[in-house]
Design an enzyme around this catalytic site. Structure first.
Site, PDB file in Angstrom:
ATOM      1  N   HIS A 192       0.835  -1.223   0.000  1.00 44.13           N
ATOM      2  CA  HIS A 192       0.000   0.000   0.000  1.00 44.13           C
ATOM      3  C   HIS A 192       0.860   1.259   0.000  1.00 44.13           C
ATOM      4  CE1 HIS A 192      -3.400  -2.645   1.234  1.00 44.13           C
ATOM      5  NE2 HIS A 192      -2.429  -3.270   1.875  1.00 44.13           N
TER       6      HIS A 192
ATOM      7  N   SER B  21      15.525  21.633 -15.648  1.00 47.09           N
ATOM      8  CA  SER B  21      14.412  22.490 -16.035  1.00 47.09           C
ATOM      9  C   SER B  21      14.946  23.739 -16.729  1.00 47.09           C
ATOM     10  CB  SER B  21      13.627  22.867 -14.776  1.00 47.09           C
ATOM     11  OG  SER B  21      12.972  24.102 -14.945  1.00 47.09           O
TER      12      SER B  21
ATOM     13  N   LYS C 262      16.613  21.683 -10.667  1.00 49.51           N
ATOM     14  CA  LYS C 262      15.909  20.443 -10.992  1.00 49.51           C
ATOM     15  C   LYS C 262      16.790  19.358 -11.565  1.00 49.51           C
ATOM     16  CE  LYS C 262      12.286  19.435 -10.557  1.00 49.51           C
ATOM     17  NZ  LYS C 262      11.060  19.616 -11.348  1.00 49.51           N
TER      18      LYS C 262
ATOM     19  N   GLU D 266      10.530   8.342 -16.799  1.00 50.27           N
ATOM     20  CA  GLU D 266       9.205   8.903 -17.104  1.00 50.27           C
ATOM     21  C   GLU D 266       8.735   8.476 -18.487  1.00 50.27           C
ATOM     22  OE1 GLU D 266       8.512  13.217 -15.451  1.00 50.27           O
ATOM     23  OE2 GLU D 266      10.588  13.024 -16.094  1.00 50.27           O
TER      24      GLU D 266
END
Ligand code: ARG
Length: 497
Positions: free
Chosen positions: A158, A279, A285, A292
């Site tokens: 979970h 970024s 970043k 991804e």
């Protein structure tokens, strides 16, 4: 060329350009260029062997096909008016030999059996590439697992800290899954390894052809039995797309975990610069862009499968042009999965686990609670459910007083047991300390398949052996395919004089 080779008999006018552009598969057919040439070679040899065309005629046709094989697809006229590569190849041969000879190439065959055969030939190789990439990723994961047998980390259910495990055990879970993907790909390969040629449009032919010979020349294991099924079925492609979809689904879970683990919130691994992007506005970043995209590619491959299943769902037998629309989905599924596996294997090899952080997380999260309950069962003779409740109360006491599991005392145990089961349970302090120790907990988890050091070593050895066995199978198939291609070309060259 007027209305064209194919249309001049039946039609008075060429197709409306927008319509012919719309129905042409030419732009997608480059994938099957070599297979189509090979099929034409094999078919021509068979026609000659069976006395359906003469040796001289076969030599002329084979000379043209040989030239095309050597020269490549750029030799062909690929205008969409020709509809597809099958017609483009026939036109090329006809131009070289004249229509009296080249016009015999299409004797006892159809584009329907030819395209089904070409897809199978191209797919066989792509499935071997897919298996190779899956084996590559499994080997990389295994190597990381071997280096991290004692890298303790929190295990989650979970997405809440559940019990301690090791990075080795976690990564081996993926190896185990990818080995199933490998088995699915092998099954898809076996279903693909069947030759439709000779089915013609769908009902075979009255020419005395030899289907076995063509299958043998193309290195297929067997002939597709029912001629209607041979041209009308694409479930072998659906099988391959399913295998790819399940594999990239598994890969997507790994990608997701890599993304989570690399975030500041989890902080369990470092992704090196080589696999990160930054970024354009936020200078700090470090984005896990490779993982991804692997996650996103999975969506496409799953969508392709849904599209292909739906396309086939209500199709009447045998061939319908709808099937043409399935083929690019098939290639896209395999290609996206292959490239995702390739780059993700490199990423996995480069990942740096943060060992101290992992251990600290495992300690902080009460991950030893289950093991403490097991100890109470063994040491204090209470039932598991009683122990479960006592430990649950101890944890809630620790949380209320802002303490970690390691800071629980025998006094806590006594109080909790008294409150929850009405009996005071005790344990000597040394035993309690050991029961709450994460390393100790793991050392005792040597059940078959478990994360304990003995159990994981056994698993890693077994996984390595399985990878080797599949490697051998892959290379046997690869050699068979390459040999068949060489043999076919030699056969053809022997007939050119
Ligand atoms: N271009 C077709 C395909 O990819 C080849 C078969 C066409 N058959 C036909 N009868 N028009 O499926």
């Amino acid at each position: 060329m007027g209305v064209g080779l194919l249309r001049r008999g039946r039609f008075a006018r060429p197709m409306e350009p927008a319509a012919s552009e719309y129905i042409s598969s030419m732009k997608d057919d480059s994938v099957i260029f070599h297979p189509v040439v090979q099929i034409n070679i094999a078919h021509t040899i068979m026609l000659a062997e069976q006395g359906i065309i003469s040796g001289k005629e076969a030599a002329a046709i084979l000379r043209a096909l040989h030239e095309l094989h050597r020269g490549g697809i750029s030799k062909l006229d690929l205008r969409p008016e020709l509809e597809d590569i099958h017609i483009a190849v026939e036109e090329f041969v006809t131009k070289k030999t004249g229509e009296e000879i080249g016009g015999k190439l299409h004797t006892a065959k159809s584009r329907n059996d030819q395209v089904a055969t070409a897809i199978r030939l191209a797919l066989r190789k792509k499935l071997l590439d897919l298996e190779e990439r899956l084996l590559g990723l499994a080997s990389t994961l295994l190597a990381q697992a071997e280096k991290n047998i004692d890298t303790i980390m929190p295990g989650y259910t979970h997405l809440q800290i559940a019990e301690p495990t090791t990075l080795s055990h976690h990564l081996s879970a993926y190896v185990t899954a990818f080995l199933r993907d490998i088995e699915r790909v092998e099954h898809a390969y076996e279903l693909t390894d069947t030759c439709p040629m000779g089915a013609c449009a769908f009902a075979g032919t009255s020419f005395p052809i030899d289907r076995e010979m063509v299958a043998r020349l193309l290195g297929f294991k067997k002939v597709g039995e029912n001629t209607m099924d041979a041209v009308g079925s694409r479930d072998f492609a659906l099988q391959a797309m399913s295998a790819a979809a399940i594999a990239i689904d598994n890969l997507s879970r790994l990608a997701e975990e890599i993304i989570l683990w690399s975030s500041a919130e989890f902080s369990l691994i470092d992704i090196p610069d080589e696999f990160s992007a930054t970024s354009s506005i936020m200078p700090q970043k470090k984005n896990p862009v490779v993982a991804e995209l692997a996650r996103a590619k999975a969506a496409k491959v799953i969508g392709n499968l849904a599209g292909a299943l739906t396309l086939v769902k209500a199709l009447p037998q045998a061939y319908n042009l709808d099937l043409q629309e399935l083929t690019p989905l098939l290639w896209n599924s395999i290609d996206e999965t292959v490239s995702s596996l390739e780059v993700m294997a490199k990423l996995v090899a480069s990942i740096k686990p943060k060992r101290e952080e992992m251990l600290a997380r495992a300690k902080r999260g009460f991950s030893v609670a289950t093991e403490l309950a097991a100890n109470l069962v063994r040491e204090a003779g209470i039932s598991f459910r009683e122990a479960h409740s006592v430990v649950g109360r101890m944890i809630s006491m620790a949380i209320a007083s802002n303490r970690t599991a390691g800071e629980l005392t025998v006094e806590d145990l006594k109080r909790a047991s008294h409150e929850v089961i009405g009996r005071e349970i005790t344990l000597n302090p040394e035993k309690l300390r050991k029961a709450l120790d994460v390393e100790n907990c793991l050392a005792s988890r040597n059940v078959v398949g478990g994360p304990g050091p003995k159990a994981i070593r056994r698993q890693l050895t077994a996984l390595k052996q399985r990878i080797q066995t599949h490697h051998k199978k892959l290379w046997t198939w690869r050699r068979a395919v390459t040999k068949a291609e060489e043999r076919l070309l030699n056969e053809a060259e022997g007939r050119l004089r």
